[in-house]
Design a protein around this motif. Sequence first.
Motif, PDB file in Angstrom:
ATOM      1  N   PRO A 403      14.481   2.226   3.909  1.00 60.12           N
ATOM      2  CA  PRO A 403      14.076   2.703   2.575  1.00 60.12           C
ATOM      3  C   PRO A 403      12.742   2.116   2.126  1.00 60.12           C
ATOM      4  O   PRO A 403      11.916   2.826   1.529  1.00 60.12           O
ATOM      5  CB  PRO A 403      15.229   2.232   1.676  1.00 60.12           C
ATOM      6  N   ASP A 404      12.518   0.830   2.396  1.00 63.34           N
ATOM      7  CA  ASP A 404      11.264   0.201   1.979  1.00 63.34           C
ATOM      8  C   ASP A 404      10.069   0.761   2.758  1.00 63.34           C
ATOM      9  O   ASP A 404       8.986   0.972   2.197  1.00 63.34           O
ATOM     10  CB  ASP A 404      11.331  -1.321   2.176  1.00 63.34           C
ATOM     11  N   LEU A 405      10.266   1.001   4.048  1.00 65.67           N
ATOM     12  CA  LEU A 405       9.177   1.544   4.856  1.00 65.67           C
ATOM     13  C   LEU A 405       8.804   2.947   4.391  1.00 65.67           C
ATOM     14  O   LEU A 405       7.626   3.266   4.214  1.00 65.67           O
ATOM     15  CB  LEU A 405       9.568   1.548   6.331  1.00 65.67           C
ATOM     16  N   TYR A 406       9.803   3.808   4.187  1.00 66.74           N
ATOM     17  CA  TYR A 406       9.512   5.161   3.731  1.00 66.74           C
ATOM     18  C   TYR A 406       8.906   5.152   2.326  1.00 66.74           C
ATOM     19  O   TYR A 406       8.009   5.953   2.025  1.00 66.74           O
ATOM     20  CB  TYR A 406      10.782   6.009   3.746  1.00 66.74           C
ATOM     21  N   ALA A 407       9.361   4.249   1.476  1.00 67.80           N
ATOM     22  CA  ALA A 407       8.861   4.191   0.105  1.00 67.80           C
ATOM     23  C   ALA A 407       7.414   3.727   0.027  1.00 67.80           C
ATOM     24  O   ALA A 407       6.719   4.024  -0.953  1.00 67.80           O
ATOM     25  CB  ALA A 407       9.753   3.269  -0.734  1.00 67.80           C
ATOM     26  N   THR A 408       6.934   3.003   1.045  1.00 65.61           N
ATOM     27  CA  THR A 408       5.571   2.460   0.997  1.00 65.61           C
ATOM     28  C   THR A 408       4.600   3.167   1.938  1.00 65.61           C
ATOM     29  O   THR A 408       3.447   2.756   2.054  1.00 65.61           O
ATOM     30  CB  THR A 408       5.595   0.952   1.333  1.00 65.61           C
ATOM     31  N   ASP A 409       5.050   4.242   2.600  1.00 63.77           N
ATOM     32  CA  ASP A 409       4.149   4.970   3.497  1.00 63.77           C
ATOM     33  C   ASP A 409       2.918   5.500   2.766  1.00 63.77           C
ATOM     34  O   ASP A 409       1.812   5.476   3.298  1.00 63.77           O
ATOM     35  CB  ASP A 409       4.880   6.141   4.171  1.00 63.77           C
ATOM     36  N   GLN A 410       3.097   5.995   1.544  1.00 61.66           N
ATOM     37  CA  GLN A 410       1.981   6.567   0.799  1.00 61.66           C
ATOM     38  C   GLN A 410       1.072   5.500   0.194  1.00 61.66           C
ATOM     39  O   GLN A 410      -0.149   5.655   0.172  1.00 61.66           O
ATOM     40  CB  GLN A 410       2.505   7.489  -0.316  1.00 61.66           C
ATOM     41  N   SER A 411       1.637   4.422  -0.292  1.00 59.78           N
ATOM     42  CA  SER A 411       0.837   3.405  -0.981  1.00 59.78           C
ATOM     43  C   SER A 411       0.220   2.381  -0.043  1.00 59.78           C
ATOM     44  O   SER A 411      -0.886   1.885  -0.294  1.00 59.78           O
ATOM     45  CB  SER A 411       1.703   2.688  -2.029  1.00 59.78           C
ATOM     46  N   PHE A 412       0.907   2.045   1.059  1.00 66.86           N
ATOM     47  CA  PHE A 412       0.403   1.020   1.964  1.00 66.86           C
ATOM     48  C   PHE A 412       0.084   1.567   3.361  1.00 66.86           C
ATOM     49  O   PHE A 412      -0.622   0.925   4.129  1.00 66.86           O
ATOM     50  CB  PHE A 412       1.414  -0.129   2.089  1.00 66.86           C
ATOM     51  N   GLY A 413       0.645   2.723   3.687  1.00 65.58           N
ATOM     52  CA  GLY A 413       0.387   3.305   4.993  1.00 65.58           C
ATOM     53  C   GLY A 413      -0.857   4.170   4.975  1.00 65.58           C
ATOM     54  O   GLY A 413      -1.694   4.083   4.081  1.00 65.58           O
ATOM     55  N   ARG A 414      -0.962   5.002   5.977  1.00 65.66           N
ATOM     56  CA  ARG A 414      -2.087   5.919   6.090  1.00 65.66           C
ATOM     57  C   ARG A 414      -1.609   7.315   5.729  1.00 65.66           C
ATOM     58  O   ARG A 414      -0.649   7.828   6.331  1.00 65.66           O
ATOM     59  CB  ARG A 414      -2.638   5.890   7.521  1.00 65.66           C
TER      60      ARG A 414
END
Length: 471
Positions: A403-414
């Motif tokens: 859940p944390d990885l999917y939730a931060t894909d837009q803000s911290f990912g590419r």
Amino acid sequence: MRSLQRKQRALIKLIYEVQNETASSNQLKELSERLRGDVEAQKLYVYLMDMHAELILEEEFLAPEQWDLFSQQTEQQRTVRKLPRARKPLSHYLLLTICYLLPFTVLAYFTWYAVQPVPHTQVAVLGEMDHAMITGDAEPLLAQAPLFTGHTYQLQQGIARLLMNSGVEIVLESPAAFELLHQNSIRLYSGALAAEVNSEAVGFVVETPSQRVVDLGTRFGVHVEQDGSSETHVFQGKVVCAEKQNQQTKGNTHFLTAGQAIQLKGDGSPAVTLRTDESRFSRALRFQAQIETLEGAIQYRQEMPARLGAGDCCSSEHLALFQEQKNLILQEDVTVWKIPVAEEAATQLEQRQTIPKGTKVNVFLLHLDGPHKDAAGKDHPRVAVNGTIHFRNPVLGGFKIDPDLYATDQSFGRTDIEYDNQEFGRSGRGIDRSDKTELSPSGKQLRVAWSQRGGGGIGRDQIRILVATED
């Protein structure tokens, strides 16, 4: 017709402002956008930057056989002009000649004036170094030393970062020899460099004995051999490479995008097209990402693949480390997993901590692809990998569950990366409890020992890591 002329004049003015170091941020943004989307603008830019570099290098400037930027008349218009007409007085033709030549004379003068190198002008600062020895005029230099035009510098050992006044960041690998020509151009005699060019410094130029590399807003590497042959590898964005022979440009240009590379020998032989090879610049790229060293089965990759779903990327025999964001300023408080310190990991309960708003971080993704079926349809056996990442700065925390990885894909990912593939949809990403992940007491070394079972599953292991920046 007149609209086309106005656009061309405006583009020439933009390029002149960049060369003269007087461009505003809005002008830089406008030029960057035009160069990215307009092939004709790119050609004009390359021509004027070619003139720019030739004057800087004090080479003989040869005017083009014909300047046809403003000669877009149709054949019918040309025919009309040939019709008989009343004879005009000599003063009329003299006035017309002045009107036509004056704009080009003024443009040529100001272009010449803008690019004349002032001897011993400071155009860069020597940044961080890693076991480096760099000399200028046989004198050793220390970090934060100013760097000037009119000097040839030698990087005899180690790695060094140059911070150009234009905002370009260059990392050089030893042994290397170079000369600074301008705040937005460098001549590389030998060695390797990795350049990271922001939008404000679009048009950065790297001169080598066999090619002229003009940046269009990108990350790229240039490697020059002792015999003068050179390679350009593009990691992100675009560059234009103009061929040179006997130190003179030939006029042949090559447009390269991410994943493409070219080799030019400067002896008249044809250009050789290659695929981008990050291993040619591995030391520089790691240094650029503020990574000291890697140990074990961890491989750092400058650019991420377009898709990171299960089975999409990387061998299950090693962990791939990607940098997702650089110098990201947090817009709000962020709660992360507090990665345990080695000595306390066995007894320490899982904790979370908050990174305050305004903190500047580098974001990395550590990825292990699962043991999928091979080409023969057989299941790969269980995989177990381990390694250590030595960051230059402390690790602040991370995200380790789905859940944390999917939730931060837009803000911290590419935003341009697909973190799943369409075949499997959303699938397991986070690490298991049995996967060992811990920090050294200094907080700068991340040690991992991960495993995945065989059986052709579709899982992968990932953690997103937030690391403090140089500031």
